[in-house]
Design a protein around this motif. Sequence first.
Motif, PDB file in Angstrom:
ATOM      1  N   LYS A   1      -0.901   3.014 -17.124  1.00 50.61           N
ATOM      2  CA  LYS A   1      -2.085   3.030 -17.347  1.00 50.61           C
ATOM      3  C   LYS A   1      -2.594   3.690 -18.851  1.00 50.61           C
ATOM      4  O   LYS A   1      -3.252   3.216 -19.563  1.00 50.61           O
ATOM      5  CB  LYS A   1      -2.949   3.272 -16.067  1.00 50.61           C
ATOM      6  N   ALA A   2      -2.276   4.839 -18.680  1.00 50.55           N
ATOM      7  CA  ALA A   2      -2.517   5.827 -19.667  1.00 50.55           C
ATOM      8  C   ALA A   2      -2.109   5.300 -21.156  1.00 50.55           C
ATOM      9  O   ALA A   2      -2.897   5.549 -22.109  1.00 50.55           O
ATOM     10  CB  ALA A   2      -2.201   7.346 -19.349  1.00 50.55           C
ATOM     11  N   LEU A   3      -0.739   4.628 -21.213  1.00 51.69           N
ATOM     12  CA  LEU A   3      -0.292   4.176 -22.307  1.00 51.69           C
ATOM     13  C   LEU A   3      -1.144   2.898 -22.679  1.00 51.69           C
ATOM     14  O   LEU A   3      -1.339   2.912 -24.018  1.00 51.69           O
ATOM     15  CB  LEU A   3       1.173   3.903 -22.226  1.00 51.69           C
ATOM     16  N   ILE A   4      -1.609   2.271 -21.870  1.00 48.91           N
ATOM     17  CA  ILE A   4      -2.466   1.071 -22.182  1.00 48.91           C
ATOM     18  C   ILE A   4      -3.480   1.306 -22.530  1.00 48.91           C
ATOM     19  O   ILE A   4      -4.170   0.892 -23.590  1.00 48.91           O
ATOM     20  CB  ILE A   4      -2.458   0.357 -20.877  1.00 48.91           C
ATOM     21  N   ASN A   5      -4.469   2.231 -21.978  1.00 48.97           N
ATOM     22  CA  ASN A   5      -5.648   2.920 -22.434  1.00 48.97           C
ATOM     23  C   ASN A   5      -5.647   3.469 -23.849  1.00 48.97           C
ATOM     24  O   ASN A   5      -6.466   3.479 -24.347  1.00 48.97           O
ATOM     25  CB  ASN A   5      -6.227   3.689 -21.152  1.00 48.97           C
TER      26      ASN A   5
ATOM     27  N   GLN B   1       3.169   7.844 -10.314  1.00 50.59           N
ATOM     28  CA  GLN B   1       3.172   8.728 -11.298  1.00 50.59           C
ATOM     29  C   GLN B   1       3.615   7.841 -12.563  1.00 50.59           C
ATOM     30  O   GLN B   1       3.059   7.800 -13.551  1.00 50.59           O
ATOM     31  CB  GLN B   1       4.298   9.580 -11.585  1.00 50.59           C
ATOM     32  N   VAL B   2       4.575   6.596 -12.458  1.00 47.98           N
ATOM     33  CA  VAL B   2       4.715   5.532 -13.151  1.00 47.98           C
ATOM     34  C   VAL B   2       3.710   4.816 -13.619  1.00 47.98           C
ATOM     35  O   VAL B   2       3.347   4.550 -14.615  1.00 47.98           O
ATOM     36  CB  VAL B   2       6.054   4.804 -12.866  1.00 47.98           C
ATOM     37  N   LEU B   3       2.994   4.392 -12.651  1.00 47.54           N
ATOM     38  CA  LEU B   3       1.541   3.447 -12.982  1.00 47.54           C
ATOM     39  C   LEU B   3       0.824   4.167 -13.482  1.00 47.54           C
ATOM     40  O   LEU B   3       0.219   3.492 -14.491  1.00 47.54           O
ATOM     41  CB  LEU B   3       1.235   3.123 -11.427  1.00 47.54           C
ATOM     42  N   ASP B   4       0.344   5.596 -13.340  1.00 43.00           N
ATOM     43  CA  ASP B   4      -0.594   6.209 -13.947  1.00 43.00           C
ATOM     44  C   ASP B   4      -0.198   6.469 -15.442  1.00 43.00           C
ATOM     45  O   ASP B   4      -1.120   6.456 -16.228  1.00 43.00           O
ATOM     46  CB  ASP B   4      -0.956   7.713 -13.161  1.00 43.00           C
TER      47      ASP B   4
ATOM     48  N   GLU C   1       0.802  -1.049  -0.097  1.00 40.23           N
ATOM     49  CA  GLU C   1       0.112   0.038  -0.068  1.00 40.23           C
ATOM     50  C   GLU C   1       0.839   1.269  -0.027  1.00 40.23           C
ATOM     51  O   GLU C   1       0.618   2.289  -0.408  1.00 40.23           O
ATOM     52  CB  GLU C   1      -0.901  -0.049   1.233  1.00 40.23           C
ATOM     53  N   GLN C   2       1.762   1.195   0.880  1.00 38.96           N
ATOM     54  CA  GLN C   2       2.828   2.430   0.767  1.00 38.96           C
ATOM     55  C   GLN C   2       3.572   2.715  -0.527  1.00 38.96           C
ATOM     56  O   GLN C   2       3.772   3.655  -1.151  1.00 38.96           O
ATOM     57  CB  GLN C   2       3.844   2.185   2.014  1.00 38.96           C
ATOM     58  N   ILE C   3       3.896   1.426  -0.753  1.00 33.04           N
ATOM     59  CA  ILE C   3       4.510   1.566  -2.373  1.00 33.04           C
ATOM     60  C   ILE C   3       3.680   2.142  -3.563  1.00 33.04           C
ATOM     61  O   ILE C   3       4.009   3.116  -4.183  1.00 33.04           O
ATOM     62  CB  ILE C   3       4.957   0.054  -2.956  1.00 33.04           C
ATOM     63  N   ASN C   4       2.440   1.715  -3.464  1.00 25.52           N
ATOM     64  CA  ASN C   4       1.239   2.186  -4.466  1.00 25.52           C
ATOM     65  C   ASN C   4       1.031   3.735  -4.200  1.00 25.52           C
ATOM     66  O   ASN C   4       0.745   4.319  -4.965  1.00 25.52           O
ATOM     67  CB  ASN C   4       0.156   1.290  -4.557  1.00 25.52           C
ATOM     68  N   ALA C   5       1.249   4.138  -2.903  1.00 30.37           N
ATOM     69  CA  ALA C   5       0.742   5.429  -2.634  1.00 30.37           C
ATOM     70  C   ALA C   5       2.031   6.480  -2.799  1.00 30.37           C
ATOM     71  O   ALA C   5       1.850   7.656  -2.783  1.00 30.37           O
ATOM     72  CB  ALA C   5       0.567   5.655  -1.251  1.00 30.37           C
ATOM     73  N   ASN C   6       3.206   5.980  -3.012  1.00 32.01           N
ATOM     74  CA  ASN C   6       4.463   6.792  -3.287  1.00 32.01           C
ATOM     75  C   ASN C   6       4.415   7.364  -4.518  1.00 32.01           C
ATOM     76  O   ASN C   6       3.735   7.046  -5.664  1.00 32.01           O
ATOM     77  CB  ASN C   6       5.798   5.763  -3.496  1.00 32.01           C
TER      78      ASN C   6
END
Length: 129
Positions: free
Chosen positions: A65-69, A59-62, A49-54
């Motif tokens: 996700k934008a690239l996939i979408n 920013q990398v995950l977002d 949870e702390q990793i995903n909230a970093n």
Amino acid sequence: MEQIIEKLFSECGYLKKEGNLSIFSKDEKSFFLQLTIPEETFQLLKSKEQINANPSYKQVLDGFKALINSGDQIAVEKNTSLVVMVRCSEINAITRLQQQILLFEEDEYFFKKYVILFTDASITGLTSE
């Protein structure tokens, strides 16, 4: 260290894509994301949870996700790896940071993750060759 990784990708035929996300692509079939996290911040990441909230990781995950979408890169979802670089004060930090390394590498998110710990002294001997 970021420049060394970028040079390695370039020499292996990967091209850096333009945009906010630091992503390298080879023949639009293989992708690498690059992220640098300070040791002090990395040390505090003690749960998924702390990793995903970093903010940096988020920013990398977002961006991912934008690239996939966007649908532009069909292969990106299953052929992406993340290189996480952590500048440490000493190379022995690996013993202190082992829990965080395992949490990052074993996270179930789409891409494989590789954590590289380094010190300024460890990269001073490397040359552009």
